[in-house]
Design a protein around this motif. Structure first.
Motif, PDB file in Angstrom:
ATOM      1  N   GLU A   1       0.831  -1.207   0.000  1.00  0.00           N
ATOM      2  CA  GLU A   1       0.000   0.000   0.000  1.00  0.00           C
ATOM      3  C   GLU A   1       0.860   1.249   0.000  1.00  0.00           C
ATOM      4  OE1 GLU A   1      -3.047   0.193   3.033  1.00  0.00           O
ATOM      5  OE2 GLU A   1      -3.153  -1.989   2.992  1.00  0.00           O
ATOM      6  N   VAL A   2       1.919   1.189   0.782  1.00  0.00           N
ATOM      7  CA  VAL A   2       2.793   2.368   0.858  1.00  0.00           C
ATOM      8  C   VAL A   2       3.477   2.598  -0.489  1.00  0.00           C
ATOM      9  CG1 VAL A   2       4.786   3.376   2.020  1.00  0.00           C
ATOM     10  CG2 VAL A   2       3.109   2.089   3.329  1.00  0.00           C
ATOM     11  N   LEU A   3       3.921   1.513  -1.107  1.00  0.00           N
ATOM     12  CA  LEU A   3       4.533   1.657  -2.431  1.00  0.00           C
ATOM     13  C   LEU A   3       3.505   2.142  -3.451  1.00  0.00           C
ATOM     14  CD1 LEU A   3       6.835  -1.481  -2.482  1.00  0.00           C
ATOM     15  CD2 LEU A   3       7.584   0.875  -2.745  1.00  0.00           C
ATOM     16  N   ASP A   4       2.238   1.871  -3.190  1.00  0.00           N
ATOM     17  CA  ASP A   4       1.163   2.356  -4.060  1.00  0.00           C
ATOM     18  C   ASP A   4       0.853   3.828  -3.813  1.00  0.00           C
ATOM     19  OD1 ASP A   4       0.655   0.150  -5.535  1.00  0.00           O
ATOM     20  OD2 ASP A   4      -0.957  -0.611  -4.278  1.00  0.00           O
ATOM     21  N   SER A   5       1.482   4.354  -2.785  1.00  0.00           N
ATOM     22  CA  SER A   5       1.112   5.699  -2.350  1.00  0.00           C
ATOM     23  C   SER A   5       1.933   6.770  -3.056  1.00  0.00           C
ATOM     24  CB  SER A   5       1.311   5.789  -0.834  1.00  0.00           C
ATOM     25  OG  SER A   5       1.495   7.117  -0.438  1.00  0.00           O
ATOM     26  N   ALA A   6       1.253   7.657  -3.749  1.00  0.00           N
ATOM     27  CA  ALA A   6       1.953   8.772  -4.400  1.00  0.00           C
ATOM     28  C   ALA A   6       2.670   9.624  -3.359  1.00  0.00           C
ATOM     29  CB  ALA A   6       0.960   9.622  -5.186  1.00  0.00           C
ATOM     30  N   GLN A   7       2.099   9.651  -2.170  1.00  0.00           N
ATOM     31  CA  GLN A   7       2.701  10.451  -1.094  1.00  0.00           C
ATOM     32  C   GLN A   7       4.124  10.007  -0.801  1.00  0.00           C
ATOM     33  OE1 GLN A   7      -0.009  10.037   2.216  1.00  0.00           O
ATOM     34  NE2 GLN A   7      -0.190  12.246   2.345  1.00  0.00           N
TER      35      GLN A   7
END
Lengths: 186, 318
Positions: free
Chosen positions: B218-224
């Motif tokens: 999810e974090v890797l999916d995060s543009a942030q």
């Protein structure tokens, strides 16, 4: 048929407008109604009411987005119908789940918004939606406007369910903060 | 009408543009983010690599026994990307560059046709104080144990290191947990918190920890996250705190390559940073925050411009 031509049919009082609306947006409106009502019979009646309401509203209305216009009508009619269905202990669908989710962040005080005009809440919501990133806004709208399930949203946008939950969790918390900031006790 | 339903009714009348926007299915993220995600993901595609970084990340991830963008235990990489096939690599490979020359070489590497004896493009010198492979000044050897070290600007005190538990995805692991306490910046996103630690050289190491309920994917999916490591100085969700950090010593290797992170710094078989000095700033604050990296996290090394030199998911440390 393009939206502006369908709208013209309404303005010309041509009943083909309803046919064309149903053909183009029947499925779209049906999914909105079904997520709230979860009852085929109620959904059909809701759709019929949608076309009639649109027929009565255009003219004078000349919607820029016919899809959003019809979607709004369907959604509002479905919510009204939900109350009647609930009185008869049927229906609900995702609507119950959505209400439960919001109740964690925006408790039902019974009088919370009595001093606030609906139009003001709409402005706050528009401002809140504008503040979200497009990604988070879409997920938020799919859940609380279209009332899709978590799984449906994950499939719709090709992301994980846990991602959807995380986004919604954060968005609800931010909405609560916005409402509090605007002086709405939660 | 109760409050929540009233809110839902009000939401029903929001601007049409938001309704239309959410009516369209498809990929959720912006192009820039998709490109970055694809950049990393391509490292496992075996077809084409966007640049040196992806190649380095893929090789290093395979080499050190961590899985890259996929979670779980070791992930099989395409044969063409497996480290054992590569005897030596130009040191410059370990620099983040986007030139066509690099892409072409990277393609050749992926195809197994890269000529290791070809002339190396201008390679920056190794980091100050970090001796490069003495056997060949211009090349770093993957088949040797770690012989290049990037030191932490602020080293961990070995006396404070304790045996603890790392909650790996495959089960609990006993681990040496390094501890430190100092003023610093705590970065946060929707699904993660992160700290950045300066290395002796113009590089920074990122430890990015998913929040409870989130995972590394999810974090890797995060543009942030990508915004944060690419433009840390512009990133808004950060605050100066008295950071109490707890990070595992992880030392993983396959038959050829070894990378380890310990109290002194990061040992690697190849140079991964350009000369320079990462800036350690002083932050005066009394607010405290814990950063306990005891479960799967993302480890990245970036240079001072925000270029990603290395990124991997660390879901086990043995």
């Amino acid at each position: 048929m393009e939206d502006n031509k369908i709208v013209e049919l309404y303005w010309e009082r041509d009943e083909a407008a309803i046919e064309q609306s149903s053909a183009k947006y029947g499925r779209y409106c049906r999914s909105i109604a079904y997520n709230i009502l979860y009852n085929d019979e109620d959904v059909e009646e809701c759709l019929n009411d949608t076309w009639m309401r649109a027929w009565g509203s255009i003219p004078p209305a000349r919607p820029v987005s016919l899809r959003a216009f019809l979607g709004k009508i369907t959604r509002n009619l479905a919510l009204d119908r939900y109350d009647a269905a609930r009185a008869q202990k049927r229906g609900g669908g995702e609507f119950c789940a959505v209400l439960d989710e919001l109740s964690e962040y925006i408790p039902d005080t019974g009088s919370g918004y009595e001093s606030v005009e609906d139009i003001e809440i709409e402005e706050i919501l528009n401002s809140f939606l504008e503040s979200l990133s497009p990604e988070r806004r879409k997920v938020f709208m799919r859940r609380y406007w279209y009332m899709d399930s978590i799984k449906e949203i994950a499939e719709f946008y090709e992301i994980s369910e846990s991602k959807v939950k995380t986004v919604l969790f954060r968005s609800r918390a931010e909405l609560k903060a916005v409402l509090t900031k605007e002086g709405i006790e939660v | 009408m109760n409050d929540n339903k009233r809110l839902l009714y009000a939401l029903g009348n929001v601007d049409d543009k938001y309704i239309d926007e959410a009516a369209e299915p498809g990929k959720l993220y912006q192009e820039t983010f998709k490109e970055k995600k694809a950049f990393v993901f391509k490292a496992f595609s075996g077809r084409r690599i966007g640049g040196w970084v992806a190649g380095v990340a893929a090789i290093a991830a395979v080499a050190i026994g961590v899985s890259m963008y996929g979670g779980g235990a070791k992930q099989a990489a395409p044969q063409s990307m497996m480290a054992p096939e590569v005897d030596t690599l130009p040191r410059s490979m370990f620099y983040a560059m986007d030139s066509e020359q690099d892409e072409a070489a990277c393609d050749m590497l992926a195809e197994g046709t890269y000529d290791m004896t070809s002339e190396e493009p201008d390679a920056p010198e190794c980091a100050v104080g970090a001796p490069c492979n003495a056997a060949n000044e211009s090349k770093a050897t993957l088949s040797k144990p770690a012989d290049i070290k990037l030191f932490w600007v602020r080293k961990f005190d070995p006396d404070k290191t304790e045996v603890g538990v790392f909650y790996a995805t495959s089960g609990d692991e006993e681990a040496l947990m390094m501890k430190d306490s100092s003023e610093g910046l705590l970065y946060s996103g929707d699904a993660f918190t992160a700290v950045r630690r300066a290395l002796d050289g113009s590089a920074y190491a990122w430890f990015i920890l998913p929040n409870e309920g989130a995972d590394t994917d999810e974090v890797l999916d995060s543009a942030q996250m990508w915004d944060m490591i690419s433009f840390p100085s512009d990133y808004e969700n950060r605050e100066a705190v008295l950071l109490k950090i707890c990070i595992p010593v992880f030392d993983a290797a396959d038959q050829n390559t070894k990378i380890s992170v310990d109290e002194e710094g990061i040992a690697s078989s190849a140079c991964i940073a350009t000369p320079g000095n990462a800036v350690v700033e002083d932050y005066k604050t009394t607010k405290e925050a814990d950063f306990i990296c005891d479960r799967a996290f993302i480890f990245a090394i970036c240079d001072e411009s925000g270029e990603v030199l290395f990124i991997a998911t660390v879901d086990h440390i043995k």
